[in-house]
Every structure is written in C-alpha cells, then in structure tokens.
Design an enzyme around this catalytic site. Sequence first.
Site, mmCIF file in Angstrom:
data_model
loop_
_atom_site.group_PDB
_atom_site.id
_atom_site.type_symbol
_atom_site.label_atom_id
_atom_site.label_comp_id
_atom_site.label_asym_id
_atom_site.label_seq_id
_atom_site.Cartn_x
_atom_site.Cartn_y
_atom_site.Cartn_z
ATOM 1 C CG HIS C 15 -0.465 0.448 2.494
ATOM 2 N ND1 HIS C 15 -1.262 1.031 3.453
ATOM 3 C CD2 HIS C 15 0.768 0.369 3.024
ATOM 4 C CE1 HIS C 15 -0.524 1.292 4.524
ATOM 5 N NE2 HIS C 15 0.682 0.903 4.294
ATOM 6 C CB CYS C 34 3.260 5.643 5.085
ATOM 7 S SG CYS C 34 3.678 4.867 6.645
ATOM 8 C CG HIS C 40 5.263 0.713 2.851
ATOM 9 N ND1 HIS C 40 4.585 1.846 2.446
ATOM 10 C CD2 HIS C 40 4.744 0.396 4.054
ATOM 11 C CE1 HIS C 40 3.732 2.206 3.384
ATOM 12 N NE2 HIS C 40 3.796 1.342 4.364
ATOM 13 C CG HIS C 42 2.094 -3.039 6.630
ATOM 14 N ND1 HIS C 42 3.149 -2.801 7.480
ATOM 15 C CD2 HIS C 42 1.733 -1.822 6.152
ATOM 16 C CE1 HIS C 42 3.398 -1.493 7.506
ATOM 17 N NE2 HIS C 42 2.555 -0.872 6.708
ATOM 18 C CG ASP C 80 -3.300 -13.015 0.893
ATOM 19 O OD1 ASP C 80 -2.399 -12.362 1.447
ATOM 20 O OD2 ASP C 80 -3.209 -14.231 0.649
ATOM 21 C CG HIS C 81 -0.036 -12.724 -1.906
ATOM 22 N ND1 HIS C 81 -0.413 -13.256 -0.706
ATOM 23 C CD2 HIS C 81 1.278 -13.046 -2.067
ATOM 24 C CE1 HIS C 81 0.610 -13.894 -0.164
ATOM 25 N NE2 HIS C 81 1.649 -13.776 -0.956
ATOM 26 C CD GLU C 125 -0.377 0.224 8.859
ATOM 27 O OE1 GLU C 125 -1.319 0.625 8.154
ATOM 28 O OE2 GLU C 125 0.436 1.016 9.403
#
Lengths: 135, 135, 135, 135, 135, 135
Positions: C15, C34, C40, C42, C80-81, C125
């Site tokens: 994100h 960020c 980047h 998480h 996800d992914h 997070e």
Amino acid sequence: MKVAVYRKAQFNSAHRLFRKDWSFEKNNEVFGLCNNPNWHGHNYKLEVKVVGEIDPETGYVIDLKILNDIIQDEILERFDHKNLNMDTVEFKDLNPTGENIVVVVYNIIRTKLDARYELSVKLWETDRNFFEYPA
Amino acid sequence: MKVAVYRKAQFNSAHRLFRKDWSFEKNNEVFGLCNNPNWHGHNYKLEVKVVGEIDPETGYVIDLKILNDIIQDEILERFDHKNLNMDTVEFKDLNPTGENIVVVVYNIIRTKLDARYELSVKLWETDRNFFEYPA
Amino acid sequence: MKVAVYRKAQFNSAHRLFRKDWSFEKNNEVFGLCNNPNWHGHNYKLEVKVVGEIDPETGYVIDLKILNDIIQDEILERFDHKNLNMDTVEFKDLNPTGENIVVVVYNIIRTKLDARYELSVKLWETDRNFFEYPA
Amino acid sequence: MKVAVYRKAQFNSAHRLFRKDWSFEKNNEVFGLCNNPNWHGHNYKLEVKVVGEIDPETGYVIDLKILNDIIQDEILERFDHKNLNMDTVEFKDLNPTGENIVVVVYNIIRTKLDARYELSVKLWETDRNFFEYPA
Amino acid sequence: MKVAVYRKAQFNSAHRLFRKDWSFEKNNEVFGLCNNPNWHGHNYKLEVKVVGEIDPETGYVIDLKILNDIIQDEILERFDHKNLNMDTVEFKDLNPTGENIVVVVYNIIRTKLDARYELSVKLWETDRNFFEYPA
Amino acid sequence: MKVAVYRKAQFNSAHRLFRKDWSFEKNNEVFGLCNNPNWHGHNYKLEVKVVGEIDPETGYVIDLKILNDIIQDEILERFDHKNLNMDTVEFKDLNPTGENIVVVVYNIIRTKLDARYELSVKLWETDRNFFEYPA
C-alpha cells in the site's frame, strides 16, 4: 551456500502416556496426570526445517507450497483431530511422548522429501515444553 | 567460552517474485500470487545472531547498541518502507525470495561486523514461513 | 447470555498512504515513509469478533467454519497478495490507512453476516500499531 | 537417535550494569541507562535445552518434571524477585550482563544434570535482546 | 464512526511493593516476594488505546507518530531504566502495583492528549498478569 | 476509579463435539472433525478479567495470588489433563464447545469471587479461535 527454510503448522490431538505392560500405579508414578485413562489433549505446534542450496533460477531452496503440502497430507491428515493412541498405527504400540512424536513426524517427512535436503523437526506440546529431532 | 547474542528488528516492504526473462504464465505457475505485478508486501522480521567471546572487562560479547546501529543503518535504512524490486540495488536483478533476502542481509552485516565474530541471520516473511543463513 | 466468538486471519498487501490532490511534499510531511511512491507492505492481521446467543442445540454462537469462509471469500480473496491502492475498488479513492482498512473490512463482513449478530473488527498493521472498529 | 527437550521459565529481577573499579562517567559511557545506580529490572525468560537418547522404556529423554524442578530450585529460587547485584553471590563481583547471566545459569544447571545429557541455555532480557550458551 | 487506534511500548524498571507505615512482617504477609527490600524488576509492556473520529482528509484518527512521541517523552523518559520507588515523584509515596502504575500512566497521557479523544491504557507486568484503566 | 486485573492460565484436555441424540452422520455434518468418537484435544488458554476499585491501602484491586488460587483450585483441578465429556459433571450432558466452556468457567469462578467484582472470561481453543463471556 546453504539456507534453511522453515514452515510452521498445528494439529490438535488427544493422547495418553502409559505402557500397557505396566500396572496403573506404575504408570501413574512415571507419567502422572498424563496417564489419565480417558485421555487429555494438546494443540501440537510443528516447525519443519529444510536445509539446501538456493536454486539460482527461482531463488527457492524448496517451494514452500510443496513443503506445506507434505505437512498437510502426511502429518495433519494423519494426526489432526485424532486420538494418537487409538486412531494411528504409529502410536498403537509406541508411547506418544513429545520425544516419540517428533521422531515419528521426522521419519514420515523424511521419506517424502528429496534426499538432497537436510531435515529437522521441532514440536511444541505446550508453550513451555517442546522437542526437536535431530538434536 | 563463546556466547551468542541476538537482536531482533523489523522492516515493512513491498515485493514481487518473478523473473523478467520468463513469461507471465511461467511466473504465475512458479510464484503464484507472489507474482502479482502490482506488488504485495510483508512485515519482515529479522533476528541477527552474533557469536563471540565475552569481554571480561565489560561482560559483553558485543555492545548491543553497536549491533542495533548496524541493523538500523545498513538494513532498515535500505529496505524499510521500500519496494525491494524497484527501490534497491540488491534486488534489481535478484528475485527477492526469503532465501535471497536473508543471504543479502547476512552479506551486508558481515562487511560491517568485526571479523572475530561469527554471524547468522534469520528472516520471517510471515509467522509461518521463515529463513536462516547460514543454515 | 451473549458470548463473543473470535476468528483470526492474515493477508499480505502492498500500500501507499497519500492523497492524489496533495503535492508530493505535502504527502511526505503528513505520511512520511508511508508515502513511498513505489509502495511498501505489511502482513495485516485480522481479528473478527461476532457476538450472539449460544444456540442451545449445537452449543455454537456461529459455526466458525462459516465465519472463516466469509473472511476467506470476502476479505482474503480481495486483499491478500494485492496492492490495496491499485488492485482494489475499495481503496482506489480512499487512503488505505489502518483506520480506513478496518472500517472497510467491517462493512464488507457486516453485509455477509446475519443481522442478529453484533460485529467488530481489529486490524494489526504491525505488532505495535493496530486498529479497531467499532471502538 | 538424540532428541532435544526444551523447558521454558521466567524470573523477575533488578540489576545494574557497572564496574566498581570504574568512575560513574566511564560506566555511563559504556553501560548507558543500564548503569542507573538505583537499579532497573527485567522479566528474564529462560529456555533450557537438554539433549540425550530417548529411553525406550518411557519414551522420555528426561522427565520434564525433573528438569523443571532443577530450574525451579536452582535458578528461580536464587534469582526470582531478587536484585542480582545485591542479593546473589554469583553477581556480587560479576557484571550481570545477559552474557554473564546465561553462562552462570548454564553452570548451575550443569552441576545438577546427569553428565550423559548435553545442555544449552537461552536467556531473554527483552523480546529483542537475548543470549545463548554455549553458542 | 469512531475507530480505536492502539500503540504498544515497553519500559524496564525496578520496583518494590510495600508500605512505609507497615512493619516488614506485615509487608511480607501482604506483598510476599514483591516486598524484597533490594528491589526486583519487570519489562513493563504498555498498550495505549485512543478512540476518535477518522479525519476524512488524512484517514487518521491520530497520527501514530504523535501518540508514540507522547509515550516516549512522557512515559518512557520517566520510567524506563528507573527504580519506580526511588527515581520517580509519582511512586515516591504511592505503592507501584500494576493497578497504580496503569492509572498513573493514564493520567499523564490524558493531560497531553487532545480532549476530543477517549483514552485507555493496558499494562503487562508479566505475560500472565496485566491491568487496564479505565476498566 | 475502576481498574481491570487480568490473569492467564492454561489447561490441556480432550473433548468431542456431538449430541448423543443425533446420528453419527448428523453429528459429522454439523461438527466435522470435532466429532471424532475417539476424541481430540487442545491446550485451552484462559484469561480471567476482574474489575473493581483499587484498595487505597494495598494498591490492589484483588491480590492476584487469590485470583490465581481460584483458577487453580476450581478450573485447572477440574479440567486439566481431563476428558471434558467423560471426566467432568459439567460437560456430561453439555456439548463442550468453546462457547459452552467459557460460560461454565465464568459460572464457576463467579460463585467463588466476591460479589463486588465484575468478572469476564476469555478462552482460546486455538490461537485463531477464541471465546469471551460475557460479550
């Protein structure tokens, strides 16, 4: 340039620690509460460690999907939501101590894993008691 | 009388697993969801292990502040809140698998650490998948 | 006699925190690292809490398999992914802060969950920064 | 067929890092906040690893109750809810760094453990700083 | 649409539980090992929860950097690597039980936090004993 | 000025989810693997929360030793290393789901705890599935 790859899993089983050829009193003396004839149980946590060379093409030592499939098909299918003493051939005549379980898990995975990999297995019976093979 | 000293840290990065010289289909087949062309990411956890003799004067193997500074300056500065494939020279042409990342981290720290220390590095990609070098 | 039932899950995403209508400098000032334009990522951990009466027949508030299927099909399939900003309609025009993600996850699950249940969602997070809705 | 058996424990102690033969300034320079003359403290976590052959009769390497009793009687009795510098003979003239504590704990347990077992000890001072002996 | 935001931190301190106006025997009877006159210590873990509306512009309830700075400047500066009884004005005449510490931490942060936020604090003395205020 | 005090514990038990008045097929359909007639098991983790006023004399809401003794004597003695269905009166005719266990644990502790305290209980069946009462 060997790298270790680790994968964790969990299975929830009942078991009882005892020897059929010992009296109940002798079993109680050695195995205490773990000798409850009606069984007790654990969330067994498993950490499988595979050591090998990095494949320069993929950057993988082993595809973790493959390792996870072995753990799923060979260990969790066999032991998860089972009574280790009653429902498995492995512990029919073998006391399901953490030590014996970790060796059995190792031996099962070893036969499914390419011989070029080194293998070791860690097994948590509780957060405070755990086992590793080979040591 | 060698003692091991451990220090943990974390960095949060985006990455994609793929080879530029493979088709998208081939990459998908090998790397699955990790081949998402728009990236995905992880909280990478790091455990750095340094082995050496205890300095009899201080009682330290290494001042953990020094070790932490190396991790901070050399690893977190480089990789934290970065896209490993796009923002770093290390993974410009190297697939950022856990295996390759842990070797790269080891090599960077190795050059900054006094030669009298042994070093090894463990890297968690998730709580269930992790990597260690040397094995 | 209301009981709360909890289920945990995880998704790994990329994100970037920023507003399209702000300058890069303004975004940097507010969102710091960020705001990395190359993203980047998480390991987002999720805890879904469902409150209801125990069904006297089954002893369940809700079959956790059903709750897990909702999480799997509605949240993990979606996020996800993935790159939250690029790959999802939810965050196309909404800054993917922990606060906004936890509300979006709540709203999605709420529409899939029988109205007789109360719902709340917690989202990690990192291990040190997390979010809950409703508060 | 050697298996490792692990047992975890915890003790809560005060300590100060300093050398009596150094000036306060020198101690501050080397030990920083840990040199607070009024002490500070930690929840020290301990992991004791014992390696040996499985006893074919019991399936145990060592009865974990015996190992736990040694940890309880020899380590926790001695160090738990104590000031390591003031209340113990071990650290009267030895700086209670993590490195020195882990060696002291090893040496105490070693004398109580049958010689056929290999032993190693891991000690967490915090979640991010920990120590192991032998390395 | 209120969301809770959480931030974790840690401080390592020495303390002693006792009342100056009680005999040593009375203190021992009530506080047991925690009455060690030479102190003992803990890794205190802290979880600060702030509840508020999401700012539609930033997507933040509160910038976690600001919350972290308050925790750092007001709590860790004050209590980390300190003897709570000897080095702090807060516990000079107040028994540093978990209950009293969590209320003190709450009161300090409350004065630094904008009044539009709700606040609560959780404090771990050990992994098994912890405290929360307001309840 | 109410403060919450928490205490954690663990018990290891076998159980089976099923209704005696249902066919094996019906039980399988509803309870899946948890209906294994030979039992399976868990490490149940328990978190007991007690809310009350701080006693200004001691700084305690409740002496955690007292709370721990209740958990030990009333819950662990009863359920640890037991088969919940076979060895306990509580679950002889009550399906030992997480929901039912957490209510039973609450009711037992409630009768032993001074009425001035509020009580709630959280129970982990696994790391990913847990329960709380009252909600």
